[in-house]
Design a protein around this motif. Structure first.
Motif, PDB file in Angstrom:
ATOM      1  N   VAL A  47      47.553 -53.409 -59.528  1.00 30.18           N
ATOM      2  CA  VAL A  47      46.125 -53.053 -60.787  1.00 30.18           C
ATOM      3  C   VAL A  47      45.383 -54.284 -60.481  1.00 30.18           C
ATOM      4  O   VAL A  47      46.499 -56.064 -60.927  1.00 30.18           O
ATOM      5  N   PHE A  48      44.363 -54.377 -60.226  1.00 33.81           N
ATOM      6  CA  PHE A  48      43.590 -55.631 -61.059  1.00 33.81           C
ATOM      7  C   PHE A  48      42.743 -55.353 -62.146  1.00 33.81           C
ATOM      8  O   PHE A  48      41.973 -54.590 -61.581  1.00 33.81           O
ATOM      9  N   GLU A  49      43.251 -55.956 -63.316  1.00 32.64           N
ATOM     10  CA  GLU A  49      42.479 -55.116 -64.545  1.00 32.64           C
ATOM     11  C   GLU A  49      42.058 -56.188 -65.566  1.00 32.64           C
ATOM     12  O   GLU A  49      40.678 -56.518 -66.456  1.00 32.64           O
ATOM     13  N   GLY A  50      43.314 -57.137 -65.953  1.00 33.40           N
ATOM     14  CA  GLY A  50      43.746 -57.817 -67.014  1.00 33.40           C
ATOM     15  C   GLY A  50      43.381 -57.425 -68.123  1.00 33.40           C
ATOM     16  O   GLY A  50      44.157 -56.458 -68.844  1.00 33.40           O
ATOM     17  N   VAL A  51      42.756 -56.576 -69.338  1.00 36.21           N
ATOM     18  CA  VAL A  51      42.645 -56.364 -70.109  1.00 36.21           C
ATOM     19  C   VAL A  51      43.070 -55.172 -70.262  1.00 36.21           C
ATOM     20  O   VAL A  51      41.783 -54.201 -69.949  1.00 36.21           O
ATOM     21  N   PRO A  52      43.200 -54.123 -70.723  1.00 36.17           N
ATOM     22  CA  PRO A  52      43.740 -52.635 -70.957  1.00 36.17           C
ATOM     23  C   PRO A  52      42.792 -52.047 -70.807  1.00 36.17           C
ATOM     24  O   PRO A  52      41.221 -52.361 -71.850  1.00 36.17           O
ATOM     25  N   PHE A  53      42.046 -50.698 -69.624  1.00 36.46           N
ATOM     26  CA  PHE A  53      41.111 -49.930 -70.408  1.00 36.46           C
ATOM     27  C   PHE A  53      39.437 -50.585 -70.164  1.00 36.46           C
ATOM     28  O   PHE A  53      38.872 -49.532 -69.840  1.00 36.46           O
ATOM     29  N   LEU A  54      39.785 -51.909 -70.666  1.00 40.88           N
ATOM     30  CA  LEU A  54      38.090 -52.484 -70.526  1.00 40.88           C
ATOM     31  C   LEU A  54      37.842 -53.040 -69.822  1.00 40.88           C
ATOM     32  O   LEU A  54      37.107 -53.759 -69.162  1.00 40.88           O
TER      33      LEU A  54
END
Length: 498
Positions: A47-54
């Motif tokens: 998963v490449f997301e960083g800040v969760p949800f945003l």
């Protein structure tokens, strides 16, 4: 248990046969264990997301090319970006793209991810129907784009382009993107929408198509029915186009007149496997015409422009090769531009293909995974993409991978010529026209159209860049060059044999 009965047939075999059977059984067991091991060891994409949800939303906001570059640098060819309630999995490069292009519509579906086109194309066509109906409608496209039909379209390409360039002065400056956008809608009007529209209603229809086009915004992908002015103008334009084409279709059917255009092909088409073999309705024909125009207008005009900018910037190589080719074709065939003459212009075609490799108008292709599937990266890592993920493949990013195309940022048309043929080293290396089950059926139409335009320009004009070489405008849904002027000089009449 009677083991003698179980082994009776075996002990009767000669030793050599026993050895072959044993070897075969052993290899089967090894293969089965490998499959089981791979399944057990396969993991969901990182998963490449960083800040969760945003984090996923923020990464998309910064632009897809930057997102893919950062995701590839961190995770390699496969990774997932969560966006709101969706998971978007990227498959970057030919090693992990086979299933994306080869799977059928029931496994990897276009419908769910392209439904935002329905208000533009209309109900009952393309992405508003199930895959069986859509397959039938794609067959209508294929019939309209067969070689025998393309042969009839080329003279219209030539006449429209000659008339357009005749309005240029002996010298001047133009933005190629703007010029080719104007020209392509003219050729499309004649070969796609028909003589009646081209001769009598071109201005009105072109303005309506502009309103349709202006109603295709980035926000339209997520909210296609948002009540904004652009969407309201889009909807009015779609209704008016349906009225216009219904009038043209009824007139043709009543008179028995036939034309050599794609509109006529759709009028003549009949469903074979659905709808009891009926003909297309007027509104279905209108929707298919709109879909065809949207599929080809921007892509052809943008690729024509990039081809020109690259040839002008590479006068000693790309331009010189295409110009020498025109000289040869003129000497062997005379001045006529027909489908056979265009078929001999390999150097020009390679210039077009290389421009399309570097700057494909569609930077991302989408599917929805309706069944989980596994992929294996070039490093040997296995991932299972879960059911329900939106899956992205990217011509723009994959075409710039050094492992796929050496020196990927260099304009080298000869990479498509023997002995290099870099696009054939691995399946789905070049995906400028998509690939597999949903490869663009209009690719030959596009090449003929662009080659016609540039054959006339190579024979009649000299060019030089006025502005620096253009950058790509990644803020658009269909990515073209930012404004860039070129200066042209018409060749003297005696020099038109190049």
């Amino acid at each position: 248990m009677d083991f003698a009965a179980l082994t009776e047939g075996v002990v009767a075999l000669p030793p050599a046969a026993l050895y072959l059977v044993g070897t075969f059984v052993f290899l089967l067991a090894v293969a089965a264990l490998r499959v089981i091991s791979n399944q057990l060891n396969a993991k969901a994409p990182p998963v490449f997301e960083g800040v969760p949800f945003l984090g996923g939303i923020l990464k998309f906001v910064q632009g897809p090319m930057k997102l893919m570059a950062e995701g590839y640098a961190r995770h390699g060819e496969v990774f997932t970006v969560p966006v709101l309630h969706k998971n978007i999995t990227f498959l970057l490069g030919p090693c992990v793209s086979a299933h994306f292009f080869k799977a059928n519509d029931e496994e990897m579906s276009q419908k769910e991810v392209y439904e935002f086109n329905v208000p533009t194309f209309g109900k009952g066509v393309v992405f508003d129907v199930d895959h069986k109906v859509r397959a039938e409608q794609f067959r209508f496209f294929a019939e309209a784009l067969k070689t025998a039909k393309l042969k009839l379209y080329v003279p219209h390409f030539v006449s429209e382009a000659e008339a357009y360039f005749a309005k240029w002065g002996d010298a001047g400056e133009v933005d190629l993107s703007k010029a080719f956008a104007e020209l392509i809608i003219l050729t499309a009007s004649r070969t796609l929408m028909g003589r009646e529209v081209r001769e009598n209603m071109f201005t009105q229809v072109a303005e309506l198509f502009h309103d349709l086009d202006a109603g295709m915004l980035p926000v339209s992908v997520l909210f296609p029915y948002l009540p904004i002015p652009q969407h309201r103008r889009r909807d009015r334009a779609r209704e008016e186009l349906s009225r216009i084409f219904s009038k043209v279709i009824r007139a043709r059917r009543a008179s028995g007149a036939r034309e050599d255009d794609i509109l006529q092909c759709f009028i003549d088409s009949r469903y074979e496997k659905v709808y009891g073999g009926r003909a297309l309705t007027d509104d279905e024909i209108t929707g298919l015409l709109i879909a065809t125009l949207f599929a080809g207008q921007h892509t052809s005009s943008i690729t024509s422009a990039w081809t020109g900018y690259f040839m002008i910037a590479n006068k000693a190589t790309a331009w010189a090769a295409a110009e020498a080719e025109q000289r040869r074709v003129l000497a062997e065939r005379g001045p006529a531009i027909d489908i056979d003459a265009l078929g001999e212009m390999d150097a020009l075609q390679r210039n077009i293909t290389e421009a399309l490799r570097l700057f494909p108008p569609l930077i991302m292709l989408l599917r929805q995974a309706n069944a989980a599937f596994s992929v294996e990266t070039s490093a040997g890592r296995r991932h299972v993409v879960p059911k329900g993920h939106i899956v992205f493949a990217s011509p723009a990013f994959s075409h710039r991978l050094p492992a796929v195309f050496p020196q990927p940022d260099a304009f080298e048309p000869e990479r498509f010529a023997p002995p290099r043929e870099e696009d054939k080293v691995a399946p789905f290396s070049f995906i400028g026209f998509g690939g597999g089950r949903h490869g663009c059926m209009g690719s030959n139409f596009a090449y003929l159209q662009i080659k016609t335009i540039w054959s006339l320009l190579l024979r009649n004009f000299e060019f030089e860049l006025v502005d620096p070489f253009p950058e790509a405008d990644y803020d658009s849904l269909v990515v073209g060059p930012k404004p860039c002027r070129v200066r042209y000089h018409r060749r003297a009449l005696h020099a038109q044999g190049i």
